[in-house]
Design a protein around this motif. Structure first.
Motif, PDB file in Angstrom:
ATOM      1  N   ILE A 134       0.820  -1.213   0.000  1.00 15.29           N
ATOM      2  CA  ILE A 134       0.000   0.000   0.000  1.00 15.29           C
ATOM      3  C   ILE A 134       0.861   1.273   0.000  1.00 15.29           C
ATOM      4  CG2 ILE A 134      -1.766   1.299   1.245  1.00 15.29           C
ATOM      5  CD1 ILE A 134      -2.777  -1.225  -0.107  1.00 15.29           C
ATOM      6  N   PRO A 135       1.934   1.376   0.801  1.00 15.68           N
ATOM      7  CA  PRO A 135       2.759   2.596   0.746  1.00 15.68           C
ATOM      8  C   PRO A 135       3.327   2.882  -0.642  1.00 15.68           C
ATOM      9  CG  PRO A 135       3.254   1.360   2.729  1.00 15.68           C
ATOM     10  CD  PRO A 135       2.376   0.484   1.901  1.00 15.68           C
ATOM     11  N   ALA A 136       3.746   1.835  -1.363  1.00 16.94           N
ATOM     12  CA  ALA A 136       4.258   2.036  -2.719  1.00 16.94           C
ATOM     13  C   ALA A 136       3.149   2.539  -3.632  1.00 16.94           C
ATOM     14  CB  ALA A 136       4.846   0.737  -3.262  1.00 16.94           C
ATOM     15  N   ALA A 137       1.950   1.991  -3.480  1.00 11.87           N
ATOM     16  CA  ALA A 137       0.812   2.441  -4.286  1.00 11.87           C
ATOM     17  C   ALA A 137       0.492   3.905  -3.991  1.00 11.87           C
ATOM     18  CB  ALA A 137      -0.401   1.556  -4.020  1.00 11.87           C
ATOM     19  N   TYR A 204       2.525   5.070 -17.025  1.00  6.32           N
ATOM     20  CA  TYR A 204       3.520   4.693 -16.028  1.00  6.32           C
ATOM     21  C   TYR A 204       2.936   4.768 -14.622  1.00  6.32           C
ATOM     22  CZ  TYR A 204       6.462   5.227 -20.103  1.00  6.32           C
ATOM     23  OH  TYR A 204       6.992   5.092 -21.358  1.00  6.32           O
ATOM     24  N   GLY A 205       1.985   5.687 -14.402  1.00  9.05           N
ATOM     25  CA  GLY A 205       1.324   5.735 -13.103  1.00  9.05           C
ATOM     26  C   GLY A 205       0.429   4.541 -12.876  1.00  9.05           C
ATOM     27  N   ARG A 210      -0.641  -0.781 -10.574  1.00 12.35           N
ATOM     28  CA  ARG A 210      -0.993  -2.184 -10.819  1.00 12.35           C
ATOM     29  C   ARG A 210       0.141  -3.109 -10.372  1.00 12.35           C
ATOM     30  NH1 ARG A 210      -2.886  -1.955 -16.165  1.00 12.35           N
ATOM     31  NH2 ARG A 210      -4.977  -1.557 -15.320  1.00 12.35           N
ATOM     32  N   GLY A 211       1.369  -2.693 -10.644  1.00 13.70           N
ATOM     33  CA  GLY A 211       2.501  -3.515 -10.231  1.00 13.70           C
ATOM     34  C   GLY A 211       2.615  -3.611  -8.720  1.00 13.70           C
ATOM     35  N   ALA A 212       2.418  -2.467  -8.035  1.00 12.21           N
ATOM     36  CA  ALA A 212       2.521  -2.468  -6.574  1.00 12.21           C
ATOM     37  C   ALA A 212       1.393  -3.269  -5.934  1.00 12.21           C
ATOM     38  CB  ALA A 212       2.496  -1.024  -6.057  1.00 12.21           C
ATOM     39  N   LEU A 213       0.180  -3.156  -6.501  1.00 11.00           N
ATOM     40  CA  LEU A 213      -0.979  -3.761  -5.850  1.00 11.00           C
ATOM     41  C   LEU A 213      -1.192  -5.225  -6.212  1.00 11.00           C
ATOM     42  CD1 LEU A 213      -3.490  -0.775  -6.134  1.00 11.00           C
ATOM     43  CD2 LEU A 213      -2.353  -1.607  -4.060  1.00 11.00           C
ATOM     44  N   ILE A 214      -0.941  -5.612  -7.467  1.00 12.10           N
ATOM     45  CA  ILE A 214      -1.202  -7.009  -7.853  1.00 12.10           C
ATOM     46  C   ILE A 214       0.022  -7.681  -8.485  1.00 12.10           C
ATOM     47  CG2 ILE A 214      -3.658  -6.538  -8.153  1.00 12.10           C
ATOM     48  CD1 ILE A 214      -3.242  -6.640 -11.180  1.00 12.10           C
ATOM     49  N   ALA A 216       1.602  -7.034 -11.307  1.00 10.05           N
ATOM     50  CA  ALA A 216       1.588  -7.151 -12.770  1.00 10.05           C
ATOM     51  C   ALA A 216       2.247  -5.920 -13.375  1.00 10.05           C
ATOM     52  CB  ALA A 216       0.150  -7.304 -13.270  1.00 10.05           C
ATOM     53  N   TRP A 217       3.546  -6.021 -13.677  1.00  9.80           N
ATOM     54  CA  TRP A 217       4.289  -4.899 -14.248  1.00  9.80           C
ATOM     55  C   TRP A 217       4.367  -5.038 -15.765  1.00  9.80           C
ATOM     56  CZ3 TRP A 217       5.851  -1.123 -10.909  1.00  9.80           C
ATOM     57  CH2 TRP A 217       5.933  -1.468  -9.552  1.00  9.80           C
ATOM     58  N   HIS A 218       4.134  -3.946 -16.473  1.00 11.09           N
ATOM     59  CA  HIS A 218       4.385  -3.924 -17.919  1.00 11.09           C
ATOM     60  C   HIS A 218       5.751  -3.303 -18.191  1.00 11.09           C
ATOM     61  CE1 HIS A 218       3.688  -3.620 -22.231  1.00 11.09           C
ATOM     62  NE2 HIS A 218       4.072  -2.356 -22.180  1.00 11.09           N
ATOM     63  N   PHE A 219       6.056  -2.226 -17.501  1.00  7.16           N
ATOM     64  CA  PHE A 219       7.381  -1.608 -17.605  1.00  7.16           C
ATOM     65  C   PHE A 219       8.241  -2.143 -16.457  1.00  7.16           C
ATOM     66  CE2 PHE A 219       4.348   1.606 -19.334  1.00  7.16           C
ATOM     67  CZ  PHE A 219       4.740   1.540 -20.658  1.00  7.16           C
ATOM     68  N   SER A 220       8.569  -1.313 -15.505  1.00  8.49           N
ATOM     69  CA  SER A 220       9.292  -1.743 -14.308  1.00  8.49           C
ATOM     70  C   SER A 220       9.141  -0.653 -13.255  1.00  8.49           C
ATOM     71  CB  SER A 220      10.781  -1.973 -14.604  1.00  8.49           C
ATOM     72  OG  SER A 220      11.428  -0.754 -14.926  1.00  8.49           O
ATOM     73  N   PHE A 221       9.408  -0.997 -12.018  1.00  7.09           N
ATOM     74  CA  PHE A 221       9.306  -0.024 -10.929  1.00  7.09           C
ATOM     75  C   PHE A 221      10.228   1.161 -11.185  1.00  7.09           C
ATOM     76  CE2 PHE A 221      10.907   1.717  -6.952  1.00  7.09           C
ATOM     77  CZ  PHE A 221       9.729   1.988  -6.261  1.00  7.09           C
TER      78      PHE A 221
END
Length: 248
Positions: A134-137, A204-205, A210-214, A216-221
Motif C-alpha cells: 500500500i505505501p508504494a501504491a 507509467y502511473g 498495478r505492479g505495486a498492488l497485484i 503485474a508490471w508492464h514496464f518496471s518499478f
C-alpha cells in the motif's frame, strides 16, 4: 514556505467543505468499476487473464486521481473571476511559491479522492497481493497527482474562461485515460498504439499502481518512477513559468 502551506491548506479546505462534490465525484469511478469490472469480467476470465476486477481496479484509482488533479486547475479561473487571484498575486510572495502551493493542494485533494476510490474497490471485491504494498501504491498516486495537478495549473494560467478550460481538458484527459492501459493490457498492441501508450505519462502511473498492488508490471518499478519524476519536474517548471506570466 508559509505561503505554500497556506495555499495548500486553502485548496484542502475548499475540497472538504463540499460534501456534494466528494460524493458526486465517486459516480464515474463506480460506474466504470461496476459496468466494466463485473460486465467484462467473465470475458476477461475466459480469455485466461484472470479477474478483470483485479486488473481494472488500479486503473480506476489512477483515473480518479487524474481527473481530480487536472481539474484542480479550474480553481484559478474561479479565483480570477472573483478577484482572489489578484489579491494573491500582489502579495509579497513569489509566484513560484503560489503555484507550488496550488499544485500541491490539488495533488493532495486528488490523493484523498484516490484513497476513497481505492476503498470502494476493496468493497467491490478487489484485493491487493500484499497489504505491505500500500505505501508504494500511495507513492505512485502522489506522483500521478503532482504530474497532472501541475498540468492543470499550467492550463488554468493561460485559459481565460471556464468553458474553454473544460473543453480543452476533456479533449486531453479522456485520451490520456483511455490510452494509459487502465482498461486493457499494454502488451501485444499494434505498433502505432504501443508508441502512443508509451508516451502517455499516466501509463507509467497506472503500471506502477498495478505492479505495486497485484504484481503485474508492464514496464518496471524503476522506469515508472523515473518517467513520472521527470514529467512532474517538467510540468511543474512549465506551470511555474506560465503562472508567472499571468497578467493582473
Amino acid at each position: 514556505m508559509s505561503a505554500i502551506y497556506i495555499l495548500w491548506l486553502r485548496e484542502l479546505k475548499r475540497y472538504t467543505r463540499s460534501r456534494v462534490q466528494i460524493i458526486a465525484s465517486l459516480g464515474q469511478p463506480i460506474l466504470y468499476l461496476v459496468a466494466l469490472g463485473f460486465g467484462l469480467g467473465p470475458v476477461f476470465q475466459k480469455a485466461g487473464a484472470g479477474s478483470y476486477l483485479q486488473f481494472i481496479s488500479p486503473g480506476i484509482v489512477g483515473m480518479s486521481v487524474l481527473f481530480t488533479s487536472v481539474f484542480s486547475g479550474i480553481a484559478i479561473l474561479w479565483d480570477r473571476q472573483f478577484g482572489f487571484l489578484k489579491e494573491t498575486l500582489v502579495a509579497p510572495v513569489s509566484r513560484m511559491q503560489i503555484m507550488l502551493g496550488r499544485a500541491l493542494g490539488g495533488a493532495t485533494v486528488a490523493m484523498i479522492q484516490g484513497v476513497i476510490v481505492f476503498a470502494v474497490c476493496l468493497i467491490a471485491g478487489f484485493r491487493p497481493q500484499s497489504w505491505a504494498a500500500i505505501p508504494a501504491a500511495l507513492g505512485f498516486m502522489a506522483m500521478v497527482a503532482i504530474v497532472f495537478a501541475a498540468l492543470g495549473t499550467a492550463f488554468g494560467s493561460i485559459i481565460q474562461d471556464m468553458q474553454g478550460f473544460q473543453i480543452i481538458m476533456n479533449f486531453m484527459v479522456l485520451p490520456i485515460f483511455f490510452l494509459s492501459g487502465a482498461l486493457f493490457p499494454l502488451s501485444h498492441l499494434p505498433a502505432a498504439l504501443t508508441v502512443i501508450t508509451s508516451i502517455d505519462p499516466l501509463s507509467y502511473g497506472v503500471d506502477g499502481l498495478r505492479g505495486a498492488l497485484i504484481g503485474a508490471w508492464h514496464f518496471s518499478f524503476a522506469l515508472d518512477v523515473a518517467v513520472l519524476g521527470a514529467v512532474a519536474a517538467a510540468f511543474l517548471a512549465t506551470g511555474a513559468y506560465l503562472f508567472s506570466k499571468i497578467q493582473l
